[in-house]
Design a protein around this motif. Sequence first.
Motif, PDB file in Angstrom:
ATOM      1  N   ALA A   1       6.347  -5.390  -3.546  1.00  0.00           N
ATOM      2  CA  ALA A   1       4.891  -5.350  -3.725  1.00  0.00           C
ATOM      3  C   ALA A   1       4.327  -6.764  -3.793  1.00  0.00           C
ATOM      4  O   ALA A   1       4.956  -7.669  -4.351  1.00  0.00           O
ATOM      5  CB  ALA A   1       4.536  -4.593  -4.997  1.00  0.00           C
ATOM      6  N   LEU A   2       3.135  -6.934  -3.254  1.00  0.00           N
ATOM      7  CA  LEU A   2       2.368  -8.172  -3.394  1.00  0.00           C
ATOM      8  C   LEU A   2       1.172  -7.863  -4.280  1.00  0.00           C
ATOM      9  O   LEU A   2       0.461  -6.883  -4.050  1.00  0.00           O
ATOM     10  CB  LEU A   2       1.866  -8.676  -2.045  1.00  0.00           C
ATOM     11  CG  LEU A   2       2.847  -8.705  -0.863  1.00  0.00           C
ATOM     12  CD1 LEU A   2       2.181  -9.326   0.347  1.00  0.00           C
ATOM     13  CD2 LEU A   2       4.101  -9.453  -1.230  1.00  0.00           C
ATOM     14  N   VAL A   3       0.935  -8.708  -5.275  1.00  0.00           N
ATOM     15  CA  VAL A   3      -0.187  -8.511  -6.187  1.00  0.00           C
ATOM     16  C   VAL A   3      -0.976  -9.814  -6.269  1.00  0.00           C
ATOM     17  O   VAL A   3      -0.427 -10.854  -6.648  1.00  0.00           O
ATOM     18  CB  VAL A   3       0.281  -8.107  -7.606  1.00  0.00           C
ATOM     19  CG1 VAL A   3      -0.928  -7.888  -8.512  1.00  0.00           C
ATOM     20  CG2 VAL A   3       1.145  -6.853  -7.547  1.00  0.00           C
TER      21      VAL A   3
ATOM     22  N   LEU B   1       4.047  -2.759  -0.323  1.00  0.00           N
ATOM     23  CA  LEU B   1       2.791  -2.490  -1.021  1.00  0.00           C
ATOM     24  C   LEU B   1       2.035  -3.802  -1.213  1.00  0.00           C
ATOM     25  O   LEU B   1       2.596  -4.784  -1.692  1.00  0.00           O
ATOM     26  CB  LEU B   1       3.068  -1.865  -2.391  1.00  0.00           C
ATOM     27  CG  LEU B   1       1.886  -1.721  -3.359  1.00  0.00           C
ATOM     28  CD1 LEU B   1       0.841  -0.752  -2.809  1.00  0.00           C
ATOM     29  CD2 LEU B   1       2.369  -1.264  -4.731  1.00  0.00           C
ATOM     30  N   LEU B   2       0.770  -3.806  -0.826  1.00  0.00           N
ATOM     31  CA  LEU B   2      -0.138  -4.917  -1.112  1.00  0.00           C
ATOM     32  C   LEU B   2      -1.253  -4.401  -2.001  1.00  0.00           C
ATOM     33  O   LEU B   2      -1.919  -3.416  -1.647  1.00  0.00           O
ATOM     34  CB  LEU B   2      -0.742  -5.490   0.171  1.00  0.00           C
ATOM     35  CG  LEU B   2      -1.957  -6.405  -0.011  1.00  0.00           C
ATOM     36  CD1 LEU B   2      -1.595  -7.672  -0.786  1.00  0.00           C
ATOM     37  CD2 LEU B   2      -2.578  -6.745   1.342  1.00  0.00           C
ATOM     38  N   VAL B   3      -1.462  -5.035  -3.144  1.00  0.00           N
ATOM     39  CA  VAL B   3      -2.574  -4.681  -4.013  1.00  0.00           C
ATOM     40  C   VAL B   3      -3.558  -5.849  -4.035  1.00  0.00           C
ATOM     41  O   VAL B   3      -3.261  -6.918  -4.570  1.00  0.00           O
ATOM     42  CB  VAL B   3      -2.107  -4.342  -5.435  1.00  0.00           C
ATOM     43  CG1 VAL B   3      -3.313  -3.957  -6.298  1.00  0.00           C
ATOM     44  CG2 VAL B   3      -1.095  -3.206  -5.412  1.00  0.00           C
TER      45      VAL B   3
ATOM     46  N   PHE C   1      -9.366 -10.288   3.229  1.00  0.00           N
ATOM     47  CA  PHE C   1      -9.205 -10.310   4.682  1.00  0.00           C
ATOM     48  C   PHE C   1      -7.898 -10.957   5.134  1.00  0.00           C
ATOM     49  O   PHE C   1      -7.095 -10.340   5.848  1.00  0.00           O
ATOM     50  CB  PHE C   1     -10.400 -11.036   5.308  1.00  0.00           C
ATOM     51  CG  PHE C   1     -10.298 -11.235   6.790  1.00  0.00           C
ATOM     52  CD1 PHE C   1     -10.260 -10.151   7.651  1.00  0.00           C
ATOM     53  CD2 PHE C   1     -10.226 -12.514   7.328  1.00  0.00           C
ATOM     54  CE1 PHE C   1     -10.172 -10.336   9.026  1.00  0.00           C
ATOM     55  CE2 PHE C   1     -10.129 -12.706   8.693  1.00  0.00           C
ATOM     56  CZ  PHE C   1     -10.101 -11.619   9.544  1.00  0.00           C
ATOM     57  N   TYR C   2      -7.652 -12.187   4.716  1.00  0.00           N
ATOM     58  CA  TYR C   2      -6.496 -12.914   5.242  1.00  0.00           C
ATOM     59  C   TYR C   2      -5.171 -12.266   4.861  1.00  0.00           C
ATOM     60  O   TYR C   2      -4.314 -12.021   5.696  1.00  0.00           O
ATOM     61  CB  TYR C   2      -6.522 -14.365   4.772  1.00  0.00           C
ATOM     62  CG  TYR C   2      -7.629 -15.197   5.372  1.00  0.00           C
ATOM     63  CD1 TYR C   2      -7.815 -15.265   6.750  1.00  0.00           C
ATOM     64  CD2 TYR C   2      -8.487 -15.929   4.558  1.00  0.00           C
ATOM     65  CE1 TYR C   2      -8.835 -16.038   7.305  1.00  0.00           C
ATOM     66  CE2 TYR C   2      -9.503 -16.706   5.097  1.00  0.00           C
ATOM     67  CZ  TYR C   2      -9.679 -16.762   6.461  1.00  0.00           C
ATOM     68  OH  TYR C   2     -10.675 -17.518   6.999  1.00  0.00           O
ATOM     69  N   VAL C   3      -5.000 -11.989   3.562  1.00  0.00           N
ATOM     70  CA  VAL C   3      -3.703 -11.462   3.127  1.00  0.00           C
ATOM     71  C   VAL C   3      -3.467 -10.058   3.685  1.00  0.00           C
ATOM     72  O   VAL C   3      -2.331  -9.687   4.007  1.00  0.00           O
ATOM     73  CB  VAL C   3      -3.579 -11.501   1.585  1.00  0.00           C
ATOM     74  CG1 VAL C   3      -4.454 -10.440   0.928  1.00  0.00           C
ATOM     75  CG2 VAL C   3      -2.127 -11.336   1.161  1.00  0.00           C
ATOM     76  N   THR C   4      -4.535  -9.293   3.863  1.00  0.00           N
ATOM     77  CA  THR C   4      -4.380  -7.951   4.430  1.00  0.00           C
ATOM     78  C   THR C   4      -3.994  -8.028   5.901  1.00  0.00           C
ATOM     79  O   THR C   4      -3.153  -7.252   6.379  1.00  0.00           O
ATOM     80  CB  THR C   4      -5.662  -7.127   4.238  1.00  0.00           C
ATOM     81  OG1 THR C   4      -5.978  -7.084   2.838  1.00  0.00           O
ATOM     82  CG2 THR C   4      -5.485  -5.706   4.746  1.00  0.00           C
ATOM     83  N   GLN C   5      -4.579  -8.963   6.638  1.00  0.00           N
ATOM     84  CA  GLN C   5      -4.186  -9.144   8.041  1.00  0.00           C
ATOM     85  C   GLN C   5      -2.698  -9.452   8.161  1.00  0.00           C
ATOM     86  O   GLN C   5      -1.982  -8.830   8.953  1.00  0.00           O
ATOM     87  CB  GLN C   5      -4.989 -10.278   8.685  1.00  0.00           C
ATOM     88  CG  GLN C   5      -6.269  -9.840   9.356  1.00  0.00           C
ATOM     89  CD  GLN C   5      -6.760 -10.895  10.333  1.00  0.00           C
ATOM     90  OE1 GLN C   5      -6.512 -12.088  10.185  1.00  0.00           O
ATOM     91  NE2 GLN C   5      -7.480 -10.448  11.346  1.00  0.00           N
TER      92      GLN C   5
END
Length: 240
Positions: free
Chosen positions: A7-9, A79-81, A112-116
């Motif tokens: 996971a990334l938080v 998982l990205l939160v 935006f950036y981290v989700t891309q």
Amino acid sequence: MSDKKTALVTGASSGIGLELTNTLLARGYQVVANSRTITSAGTLTASDRLALVDGDISKQETAQKVVETAVQRFGGVDLLVNNAGIFIAKPFTDYTTEDIDRLIKTNLLGFFYVTQYAVEQMQKQHTGHIVNITTTLAGQPVAGVSASMALLIKGGLNTVTKALAIEYASEGIRVNAVAPGNIDTPLHKNDDHGFLSKMHPIARMGHASEIADAILYLDAAPFVTGEVIHVDGGAHAGKW
């Protein structure tokens, strides 16, 4: 890929992000935790299952480093939160250019950036899950809490949650959101807790652990995508 979930938080050094990071670790996840000064905050200690990444998540290079760290250390991103965010409440005509710049950088570019980068990695894996932290006020503004420009972006996150859920469903990527009410975190340490509690039909403030529980539910629910779960004591239901 590791057999453990990674996971990334973002915004992980305090409040909801800190609670979530500790909860994920307790559930066996590997975690990459980010905030501007997370290595010196003293709230988390790096370990074999926890990587700490300093940096402003609104900057593209920080977002890239967060995702690259997950891939290099743990083999992927499950998982990205998107938890990092600020909330500036004031009358519409009192907002300044500086206010808008801060809101756009942290709440929009920080998503935006981290989700891309995360989506690009999830496409390679053919699986992944993104959870955006928004606010119940985005769908149910209330008198006495003027925060129109903050809600403009948070409401947009609710919308993009649904759009991305549809866009990437065929690639095994789910996208959901959690919309909290007033949560008892350091963000509200100097605020009137009595007033904040009365903004919910269940007349108390929420706990960070209740947000973490909602995220864990979503991550364990493979048939749920495009959902905005309100953890707000019923505030989204309307006027009471």
